[in-house]
Enzyme design. Structure first.
Site, PDB file in Angstrom:
ATOM      1  N   ASP A  11     -22.596 -37.449  16.026  1.00 50.91           N
ATOM      2  CA  ASP A  11     -23.319 -37.804  14.797  1.00 50.91           C
ATOM      3  C   ASP A  11     -24.213 -36.612  14.421  1.00 50.91           C
ATOM      4  O   ASP A  11     -25.424 -36.731  14.352  1.00 50.91           O
ATOM      5  CB  ASP A  11     -24.143 -39.096  14.984  1.00 50.91           C
ATOM      6  CG  ASP A  11     -25.195 -38.996  16.079  1.00 50.91           C
ATOM      7  OD1 ASP A  11     -25.026 -38.170  17.003  1.00 50.91           O
ATOM      8  OD2 ASP A  11     -26.209 -39.724  16.010  1.00 50.91           O
ATOM      9  N   ASP A  16     -26.725 -32.436  18.610  1.00 51.80           N
ATOM     10  CA  ASP A  16     -25.248 -32.528  18.633  1.00 51.80           C
ATOM     11  C   ASP A  16     -24.659 -31.173  18.228  1.00 51.80           C
ATOM     12  O   ASP A  16     -23.645 -30.737  18.776  1.00 51.80           O
ATOM     13  CB  ASP A  16     -24.734 -33.562  17.615  1.00 51.80           C
ATOM     14  CG  ASP A  16     -25.296 -34.941  17.834  1.00 51.80           C
ATOM     15  OD1 ASP A  16     -24.587 -35.815  18.324  1.00 51.80           O
ATOM     16  OD2 ASP A  16     -26.484 -35.144  17.490  1.00 51.80           O
ATOM     17  N   ASN A  40     -27.487 -40.375  13.582  1.00 58.94           N
ATOM     18  CA  ASN A  40     -28.721 -39.664  13.235  1.00 58.94           C
ATOM     19  C   ASN A  40     -28.969 -39.693  11.729  1.00 58.94           C
ATOM     20  O   ASN A  40     -30.096 -39.819  11.272  1.00 58.94           O
ATOM     21  CB  ASN A  40     -28.637 -38.211  13.691  1.00 58.94           C
ATOM     22  CG  ASN A  40     -28.779 -38.069  15.193  1.00 58.94           C
ATOM     23  OD1 ASN A  40     -29.557 -38.771  15.820  1.00 58.94           O
ATOM     24  ND2 ASN A  40     -28.004 -37.168  15.769  1.00 58.94           N
ATOM     25  N   THR A 125     -21.574 -38.231  21.737  1.00 60.62           N
ATOM     26  CA  THR A 125     -22.993 -37.856  21.731  1.00 60.62           C
ATOM     27  C   THR A 125     -23.735 -38.562  20.590  1.00 60.62           C
ATOM     28  O   THR A 125     -24.793 -38.109  20.161  1.00 60.62           O
ATOM     29  CB  THR A 125     -23.159 -36.324  21.588  1.00 60.62           C
ATOM     30  OG1 THR A 125     -22.584 -35.914  20.339  1.00 60.62           O
ATOM     31  CG2 THR A 125     -22.510 -35.581  22.722  1.00 60.62           C
ATOM     32  N   PHE A 166     -31.781 -44.259  21.447  1.00 65.44           N
ATOM     33  CA  PHE A 166     -31.266 -44.318  20.078  1.00 65.44           C
ATOM     34  C   PHE A 166     -29.765 -44.664  19.995  1.00 65.44           C
ATOM     35  O   PHE A 166     -29.380 -45.600  19.274  1.00 65.44           O
ATOM     36  CB  PHE A 166     -31.529 -42.983  19.353  1.00 65.44           C
ATOM     37  CG  PHE A 166     -31.022 -42.955  17.942  1.00 65.44           C
ATOM     38  CD1 PHE A 166     -31.720 -43.589  16.926  1.00 65.44           C
ATOM     39  CD2 PHE A 166     -29.829 -42.317  17.622  1.00 65.44           C
ATOM     40  CE1 PHE A 166     -31.250 -43.587  15.619  1.00 65.44           C
ATOM     41  CE2 PHE A 166     -29.352 -42.306  16.319  1.00 65.44           C
ATOM     42  CZ  PHE A 166     -30.064 -42.950  15.317  1.00 65.44           C
ATOM     43  N   ASN A 167     -28.903 -43.918  20.678  1.00 67.43           N
ATOM     44  CA  ASN A 167     -27.453 -44.143  20.525  1.00 67.43           C
ATOM     45  C   ASN A 167     -27.058 -45.560  20.962  1.00 67.43           C
ATOM     46  O   ASN A 167     -26.216 -46.205  20.327  1.00 67.43           O
ATOM     47  CB  ASN A 167     -26.640 -43.117  21.330  1.00 67.43           C
ATOM     48  CG  ASN A 167     -26.789 -41.708  20.783  1.00 67.43           C
ATOM     49  OD1 ASN A 167     -27.099 -41.523  19.615  1.00 67.43           O
ATOM     50  ND2 ASN A 167     -26.571 -40.720  21.642  1.00 67.43           N
ATOM     51  N   HIS A 238     -30.354 -33.361  24.643  1.00 66.86           N
ATOM     52  CA  HIS A 238     -29.735 -34.625  25.065  1.00 66.86           C
ATOM     53  C   HIS A 238     -28.209 -34.443  25.121  1.00 66.86           C
ATOM     54  O   HIS A 238     -27.564 -34.705  26.124  1.00 66.86           O
ATOM     55  CB  HIS A 238     -30.008 -35.727  24.039  1.00 66.86           C
ATOM     56  CG  HIS A 238     -31.439 -36.078  23.817  1.00 66.86           C
ATOM     57  ND1 HIS A 238     -32.183 -36.788  24.722  1.00 66.86           N
ATOM     58  CD2 HIS A 238     -32.257 -35.847  22.754  1.00 66.86           C
ATOM     59  CE1 HIS A 238     -33.400 -36.992  24.230  1.00 66.86           C
ATOM     60  NE2 HIS A 238     -33.465 -36.434  23.039  1.00 66.86           N
ATOM     61  N   ASP A 239     -27.667 -34.046  23.980  1.00 72.24           N
ATOM     62  CA  ASP A 239     -26.207 -34.023  23.840  1.00 72.24           C
ATOM     63  C   ASP A 239     -25.589 -32.834  24.568  1.00 72.24           C
ATOM     64  O   ASP A 239     -24.493 -32.934  25.131  1.00 72.24           O
ATOM     65  CB  ASP A 239     -25.841 -33.998  22.343  1.00 72.24           C
ATOM     66  CG  ASP A 239     -26.339 -35.249  21.632  1.00 72.24           C
ATOM     67  OD1 ASP A 239     -26.585 -36.266  22.313  1.00 72.24           O
ATOM     68  OD2 ASP A 239     -26.466 -35.222  20.393  1.00 72.24           O
TER      69      ASP A 239
HETATM   70  C1  BDR Z   1     -29.807 -39.184  21.056  1.00 69.60           C
HETATM   71  O1  BDR Z   1     -30.207 -39.623  19.762  1.00 69.60           O
HETATM   72  C2  BDR Z   1     -30.027 -38.604  18.826  1.00 69.60           C
HETATM   73  O2  BDR Z   1     -31.158 -38.454  18.042  1.00 69.60           O
HETATM   74  C3  BDR Z   1     -29.680 -37.351  19.581  1.00 69.60           C
HETATM   75  O3  BDR Z   1     -28.734 -36.603  18.856  1.00 69.60           O
HETATM   76  C4  BDR Z   1     -29.123 -37.850  20.879  1.00 69.60           C
HETATM   77  O4  BDR Z   1     -27.734 -38.062  20.812  1.00 69.60           O
HETATM   78  C5  BDR Z   1     -31.027 -39.153  21.947  1.00 69.60           C
HETATM   79  O5  BDR Z   1     -31.569 -40.426  22.062  1.00 69.60           O
HETATM   80 CA    CA Z   2     -26.430 -37.298  18.949  1.00 65.85          CA
END
Ligand code: BDR
Ligand code: CA
Length: 314
Positions: A11, A16, A40, A125, A166-167, A238-239
């Site tokens: 996303d 990412d 996102n 991701t 979030f994801n 993160h990703d």
């Molecule tokens: C995840 O949420 C998104 O904002 C980032 O791209 C990452 O995949 C982190 O919580």
């Molecule tokens: Ca992401």
């Protein structure tokens, strides 16, 4: 060199985008396709960002459009506060004339999984909607995908609610479908990604490469630096950590647990439930199919980024 066939499902999204750049230049990857999902920012942006990035860097890899909504439909709050209105922070890439792949994300995943007969690794991701849809539409995917290494979830805590990452929070039903699919999963959650942090020296190094990829990553990191100075999220990869963990599994230390995603709780929707207590594992009566990342080797992660992005020459 035996290459690892992967599909990234993203996303895009500032982090990412950096993860995608790393994947494009990882020599032991055979990146078969990139699929897009809403998360996102809305799908029209995540898709455009992904296609523009891949073509800007000169790659012909198919980019396939995926889900515009979570699997159960509905609306959710996107993450423009973290990634900017278009998802790329202050970065604007040239708009490519190249088309998206003729197949959608689900068809693209199935096509590659069938062609690779058990070797494909999926690296989502963003919200995991596309992969859940693929599993529902084609149950045989279970025997055709080697592993799903996803960024998402957290054993403890969250970044959208006190209990949800979030994801996972955007599409908990999809994550639950994936975790219960029987396909081996590796969860790269906030427990480790909040420690996958870069700094100004990395941005400076990437800029000094003077390649398109190096400057792009430096620009994204500079956006993150300003964001952080204003009280926003740090330069968290993160990703990128999920991608790195596929290229070099020893970058994260994992342990196998039974994991599911909470879909119903008033306060816990999107929480990834990790059964760390054996009693609960037995109660669940399911094999522990998810490897949960518990620790990371940050110097190795940084070295990975430097090495692969250092491979970009134009
Ligand atoms: C995840 O949420 C998104 O904002 C980032 O791209 C990452 O995949 C982190 O919580
Ligand atoms: Ca992401």
């Amino acid at each position: 060199m035996q290459k690892i066939p992967i599909i990234m499902d993203c996303d895009t999204g500032t982090d990412d985008a950096i993860a995608l750049v790393a994947a494009l230049y990882t020599p032991n990857f055979d990146l078969r396709a990139v699929t897009t999902v809403t998360g996102n920012v809305p799908l029209k942006y995540t898709s455009r960002n992904t296609l523009n990035l891949v073509r800007y860097l000169g790659f012909e890899i198919p980019v396939a459009v995926g889900a515009a909504q979570p699997i159960m439909g509905g609306r959710f709050r996107s993450a423009t506060g973290t990634h900017g209105h278009t998802g790329m922070g202050t970065v604007t890439l040239p708009d490519t004339d190249a088309p998206f792949y003729e197949k959608n994300a689900v068809e693209t995943i199935i096509e590659a999984a069938r062609a690779l007969a058990g070797e494909l690794i999926l690296v989502p991701t963003g919200p995991i909607t596309n992969i859940a849809q693929a599993i529902l539409a084609y149950p045989e995917l279970q025997g055709l995908v080697k592993e799903i290494v996803f960024m998402g979830g957290a054993m403890i805590g969250g970044n959208v609610t006190p209990n949800a990452e979030f994801n996972a929070w955007v599409d908990p039903e999809a994550l639950s479908i994936v975790l219960n699919s029987g396909i081996p999963c590796r969860m790269i959650g906030l427990d480790v990604t909040t420690r996958a942090v870069l700094d100004q020296s990395e941005a400076d190094y990437f800029r000094s490469l003077e390649s398109k990829a190096g400057i792009l990553v430096a620009d994204l990191l500079d956006f993150m630096l300003v964001r952080h100075q204003k009280g926003g999220e740090d330069l968290l990869m993160h990703d990128g950590l999920a991608v790195a963990a596929v290229a070099h599994p020893d970058i994260v230390r994992t342990q196998s647990f039974y994991v599911d995603c909470e879909c119903h709780g008033t306060y816990t929707r999107g929480h990834t439930y990790v059964a760390t207590n054996e009693v609960y594992v037995k109660k669940a009566e399911r094999p522990a199919l998810c490897q949960v990342a518990l620790d990371l080797d940050l110097p190795k992660l940084k070295a990975y980024f430097r090495e692969v992005i250092g491979n970009s020459v134009v």
